[in-house]
Design a protein around this motif. Sequence first.
Motif, PDB file in Angstrom:
ATOM      1  N   MET A   1       0.833  -1.199   0.000  1.00 45.23           N
ATOM      2  CA  MET A   1       0.000   0.000   0.000  1.00 45.23           C
ATOM      3  C   MET A   1       0.872   1.254   0.000  1.00 45.23           C
ATOM      4  N   THR A   2       0.379   2.312  -0.617  1.00 48.36           N
ATOM      5  CA  THR A   2       1.098   3.575  -0.642  1.00 48.36           C
ATOM      6  C   THR A   2       0.702   4.413   0.568  1.00 48.36           C
ATOM      7  N   ILE A   3       1.437   5.503   0.786  1.00 44.30           N
ATOM      8  CA  ILE A   3       1.093   6.390   1.888  1.00 44.30           C
ATOM      9  C   ILE A   3      -0.299   6.975   1.683  1.00 44.30           C
ATOM     10  N   HIS A   4      -0.680   7.211   0.426  1.00 43.66           N
ATOM     11  CA  HIS A   4      -2.024   7.703   0.133  1.00 43.66           C
ATOM     12  C   HIS A   4      -3.071   6.693   0.572  1.00 43.66           C
ATOM     13  N   MET A  70       6.406  18.725  10.141  1.00 40.97           N
ATOM     14  CA  MET A  70       5.873  19.403   8.961  1.00 40.97           C
ATOM     15  C   MET A  70       4.364  19.273   8.894  1.00 40.97           C
ATOM     16  N   ALA A  71       3.769  20.067   8.024  1.00 44.60           N
ATOM     17  CA  ALA A  71       2.352  19.946   7.698  1.00 44.60           C
ATOM     18  C   ALA A  71       2.263  19.626   6.215  1.00 44.60           C
ATOM     19  N   LEU A  72       1.474  18.625   5.863  1.00 40.16           N
ATOM     20  CA  LEU A  72       1.307  18.198   4.478  1.00 40.16           C
ATOM     21  C   LEU A  72      -0.159  17.972   4.178  1.00 40.16           C
ATOM     22  N   THR A  73      -0.500  18.046   2.917  1.00 38.17           N
ATOM     23  CA  THR A  73      -1.804  17.581   2.458  1.00 38.17           C
ATOM     24  C   THR A  73      -1.560  16.309   1.664  1.00 38.17           C
ATOM     25  N   ILE A  74      -2.053  15.185   2.175  1.00 42.33           N
ATOM     26  CA  ILE A  74      -1.827  13.872   1.576  1.00 42.33           C
ATOM     27  C   ILE A  74      -3.169  13.278   1.196  1.00 42.33           C
ATOM     28  N   ALA A  75      -3.325  12.936  -0.065  1.00 37.32           N
ATOM     29  CA  ALA A  75      -4.579  12.354  -0.558  1.00 37.32           C
ATOM     30  C   ALA A  75      -5.776  13.218  -0.179  1.00 37.32           C
ATOM     31  N   ARG A  80      -0.620  16.741  10.034  1.00 33.58           N
ATOM     32  CA  ARG A  80       0.550  17.218  10.759  1.00 33.58           C
ATOM     33  C   ARG A  80       1.364  15.987  11.110  1.00 33.58           C
ATOM     34  N   LEU A  81       2.641  15.987  10.776  1.00 33.48           N
ATOM     35  CA  LEU A  81       3.404  14.773  11.010  1.00 33.48           C
ATOM     36  C   LEU A  81       4.799  15.054  11.510  1.00 33.48           C
ATOM     37  N   GLU A 365       5.281  22.826   4.334  1.00 30.02           N
ATOM     38  CA  GLU A 365       3.993  22.319   3.907  1.00 30.02           C
ATOM     39  C   GLU A 365       4.010  22.121   2.403  1.00 30.02           C
ATOM     40  N   ARG A 366       3.504  20.973   1.977  1.00 34.09           N
ATOM     41  CA  ARG A 366       3.327  20.730   0.565  1.00 34.09           C
ATOM     42  C   ARG A 366       2.219  19.688   0.397  1.00 34.09           C
ATOM     43  N   ARG A 367       1.992  19.249  -0.822  1.00 27.28           N
ATOM     44  CA  ARG A 367       0.928  18.296  -1.085  1.00 27.28           C
ATOM     45  C   ARG A 367       1.489  17.049  -1.737  1.00 27.28           C
ATOM     46  N   LEU A 368       0.982  15.897  -1.314  1.00 27.94           N
ATOM     47  CA  LEU A 368       1.395  14.624  -1.895  1.00 27.94           C
ATOM     48  C   LEU A 368       0.181  13.942  -2.517  1.00 27.94           C
TER      49      LEU A 368
END
Length: 368
Positions: A1-4, A70-75, A80-81, A365-368
């Motif tokens: 499985m992917t992180i998404h 960091m802060a990310l937007t994932i899927a 916050r991670l 912060e970025r998006r994945l």
Amino acid sequence: MTIHDYIETAKKNRASDLHLVCELPPKCRIDGEIRDLDSVPLTASQCMAFARELAGDQFSELERVGELDMALTIAGVRCRLNLFRQQGVYSAAIRLLNDHIPELNELGLPPVVEEFCSYNQGLVLITGETGSGKSTTLAAMLNRINHRERLHILTLEDPVEYVYTPDQCIINQREIGRDTMSFAAGLRAALREDPDVILVGEMRDLDTIQTALTAAETGHLVFGTVHTNSAADSIDRIVDVFPAERQQQIRLQLSMTLKAVLSQQLLPRAKQEGRVLACEVMKTDDAIRNLIREGKTPQIQNAIQTTGSVGNILMDRTLQNLYRSGAISQQTMEGAMRGGAGLSAGAPMGAPQGMTRPRGFIGNERRL
């Protein structure tokens, strides 16, 4: 499985946190308990790949320092991670944040809390352990001001969690490590940036607390968080940060600036999934201000108990009311009265208890 895939599955299961650890199956926290998200243990190479993907161009910093916040937007989910190295391999602790800012009346808070949004100046503290819902309560309060007042709101956060859409207000959100070096530095600069309302994500050191008190004294409405379980503990925590020779001065300053303290925790519901909010409310009056000034904080509980007519309520009374209504079990009530050990972990909100930004600590912060 992917992180998404993991994030999407965790969200579907109402998880507040996702944990990726080498030689363990992916885990998530649901209603405060750690549960398996998958049955297959992760390998060291998988954990390395996740760390590289999540860290992106900051991976070299992660290798050098050993942790990365960091802060990310994932899927499509704002997260916050913290990535960190343990026993030579990488782990990830990922907090899934709410995708909207709730209204105050959605949170189960007493109506008196709405008054805090109408104060013109002074200090309002939102307190509780990690995962007790402080960030969400603050976001709901600031958004109430945003929709009803014409003011300048300035926030200092580590990292930025909820992103506000300005309505009636100007809103500037500054992230520690990316937009300013520290809470204290950002707060000192804020006094020159014409704010009406200031949010201090964590009041945890002498410089930050002193500047917040000064801001509250000089006509600003300051919201701050403290990792304590009651109004009295919050006052003691703030005073104890200062050396003994300054504590009487701080008590005096705090007695004049403190408007209210809201202490909260999240508890498992008795008969259904999810958790319920329990809180203590203290609005200051002349009697409470005198107790703060004289260092008689143990007597504050009695003062709260005798001022219920203005909306004040002790945590124990709230817990008893929740038990009588069937919202929580007797075991949960008694455990929370003893200090709530193990009951406040893992909500999709709130800042990590006592975290400090180590040397080389990076926020982005970025998006994945």
